[in-house]
Design a protein around this motif. Structure first.
Motif, PDB file in Angstrom:
ATOM      1  N   SER A   9      31.319  20.462  22.735  1.00  0.00           N
ATOM      2  CA  SER A   9      30.916  19.734  22.148  1.00  0.00           C
ATOM      3  C   SER A   9      31.067  17.614  23.264  1.00  0.00           C
ATOM      4  CB  SER A   9      30.423  19.013  21.159  1.00  0.00           C
ATOM      5  OG  SER A   9      30.449  19.037  19.813  1.00  0.00           O
ATOM      6  N   LEU A  24      22.338  20.880  23.450  1.00  0.00           N
ATOM      7  CA  LEU A  24      22.226  21.313  22.114  1.00  0.00           C
ATOM      8  C   LEU A  24      23.638  21.750  21.800  1.00  0.00           C
ATOM      9  CD1 LEU A  24      18.834  23.632  23.060  1.00  0.00           C
ATOM     10  CD2 LEU A  24      19.025  20.860  21.281  1.00  0.00           C
ATOM     11  N   ASP A  25      24.483  21.689  20.786  1.00  0.00           N
ATOM     12  CA  ASP A  25      25.409  21.717  19.939  1.00  0.00           C
ATOM     13  C   ASP A  25      25.095  22.742  18.897  1.00  0.00           C
ATOM     14  OD1 ASP A  25      27.865  21.701  18.311  1.00  0.00           O
ATOM     15  OD2 ASP A  25      27.891  19.964  18.833  1.00  0.00           O
ATOM     16  N   ASP A  27      26.317  24.114  16.745  1.00  0.00           N
ATOM     17  CA  ASP A  27      26.583  23.645  14.916  1.00  0.00           C
ATOM     18  C   ASP A  27      25.547  23.137  14.353  1.00  0.00           C
ATOM     19  OD1 ASP A  27      29.141  24.324  15.357  1.00  0.00           O
ATOM     20  OD2 ASP A  27      30.573  22.978  15.330  1.00  0.00           O
ATOM     21  N   ASP A  28      24.688  22.597  15.195  1.00  0.00           N
ATOM     22  CA  ASP A  28      22.959  22.086  14.401  1.00  0.00           C
ATOM     23  C   ASP A  28      22.721  22.591  13.841  1.00  0.00           C
ATOM     24  OD1 ASP A  28      24.797  19.650  14.742  1.00  0.00           O
ATOM     25  OD2 ASP A  28      23.328  19.292  16.496  1.00  0.00           O
ATOM     26  N   PHE A  29      22.433  23.673  14.520  1.00  0.00           N
ATOM     27  CA  PHE A  29      22.048  25.253  14.025  1.00  0.00           C
ATOM     28  C   PHE A  29      22.088  26.108  13.300  1.00  0.00           C
ATOM     29  CE2 PHE A  29      20.238  23.938  18.284  1.00  0.00           C
ATOM     30  CZ  PHE A  29      19.157  23.666  18.587  1.00  0.00           C
ATOM     31  N   HIS A  30      23.453  26.019  12.651  1.00  0.00           N
ATOM     32  CA  HIS A  30      23.605  26.791  11.237  1.00  0.00           C
ATOM     33  C   HIS A  30      23.420  26.553  10.385  1.00  0.00           C
ATOM     34  CE1 HIS A  30      27.429  28.916  12.519  1.00  0.00           C
ATOM     35  NE2 HIS A  30      28.036  27.486  13.346  1.00  0.00           N
ATOM     36  N   TRP A  52      21.989  33.184  13.092  1.00  0.00           N
ATOM     37  CA  TRP A  52      21.891  31.655  14.196  1.00  0.00           C
ATOM     38  C   TRP A  52      22.392  31.801  16.053  1.00  0.00           C
ATOM     39  CZ3 TRP A  52      27.634  31.029  16.349  1.00  0.00           C
ATOM     40  CH2 TRP A  52      27.983  30.017  16.899  1.00  0.00           C
ATOM     41  N   CYS A  74      29.264  26.262  22.423  1.00  0.00           N
ATOM     42  CA  CYS A  74      28.676  26.920  21.114  1.00  0.00           C
ATOM     43  C   CYS A  74      29.800  27.921  21.145  1.00  0.00           C
ATOM     44  CB  CYS A  74      26.992  27.908  21.622  1.00  0.00           C
ATOM     45  SG  CYS A  74      27.715  29.604  20.562  1.00  0.00           S
ATOM     46  N   HIS A 114      33.977  16.754  10.349  1.00  0.00           N
ATOM     47  CA  HIS A 114      33.086  18.200  11.078  1.00  0.00           C
ATOM     48  C   HIS A 114      34.010  19.045   9.659  1.00  0.00           C
ATOM     49  CE1 HIS A 114      32.574  22.157  13.223  1.00  0.00           C
ATOM     50  NE2 HIS A 114      31.698  20.972  14.032  1.00  0.00           N
TER      51      HIS A 114
END
Length: 163
Positions: A9, A24-25, A27-30, A52, A74, A114
């Motif tokens: 990140s 884009l991270d 982690d934000d899409f999990h 995901w 990612c 986190h």
């Protein structure tokens, strides 16, 4: 790409800034169920990751169609995951941030914001399939030096999945 705590990140944001790309991270899409599993110390399965990864692929396809630059932080630990994210011949590159278990475990243990607990790091190292085509950068390298080397190597057309 890389295991938890390697700096995806942080390096990704700086790389996006340096190259005027969107960031884009992953982690934000999990989905919430994945986050809950990880928070509880349970490693994700390939089934957990499937939706995901498809969502991330959609973001990559959107950027490719628009001709815009995107930096996506990612984990992309397995080759099958990377081949879901990118196809041979596409202008998608991989940068692998590499660190030792001990140094990354110490980083994760210091994080307070986190959901990824240090206990899951061993499972990430066990899952990791190191890609021979990725630009490899040491996770403990100075940030400005890392980003400069990444930019240089990407300009040299390194980091693509090969057929």
């Amino acid at each position: 790409m890389g295991v938890s705590g390697c700096g995806k990140s942080t390096v990704g944001r700086l790389l996006a800034e340096r190259t005027s790309a969107a960031f884009l991270d992953a982690d934000d899409f999990h989905p919430p169920a994945n986050v809950a599993k990880m928070r509880a110390g349970t490693p994700l399965t390939d089934e957990d990751r499937a939706g995901w990864l498809r969502r991330l692929r959609d973001e990559i396809e959107t950027a490719l169609r628009a001709g815009t630059s995107l930096v996506l932080a990612c984990s992309a630990l397995r080759e099958t995951y990377r081949r879901t994210l990118a196809r041979p011949g596409e202008d998608v590159r991989f940068v692998h941030l590499v660190g030792t278990f001990e140094s990354l475990h110490a980083r994760i243990a210091e994080r307070k914001d986190h959901y990824m607990p240090p206990a899951l790091l061993r499972s990430q190292f066990a899952t990791l399939e190191t890609p021979p085509y990725a630009v490899e950068i040491a996770a403990d390298e100075r940030l400005d030096a890392s980003v400069a080397r990444i930019v240089q190597r990407l300009r040299a057309d390194e980091g693509r999945i090969r057929p």
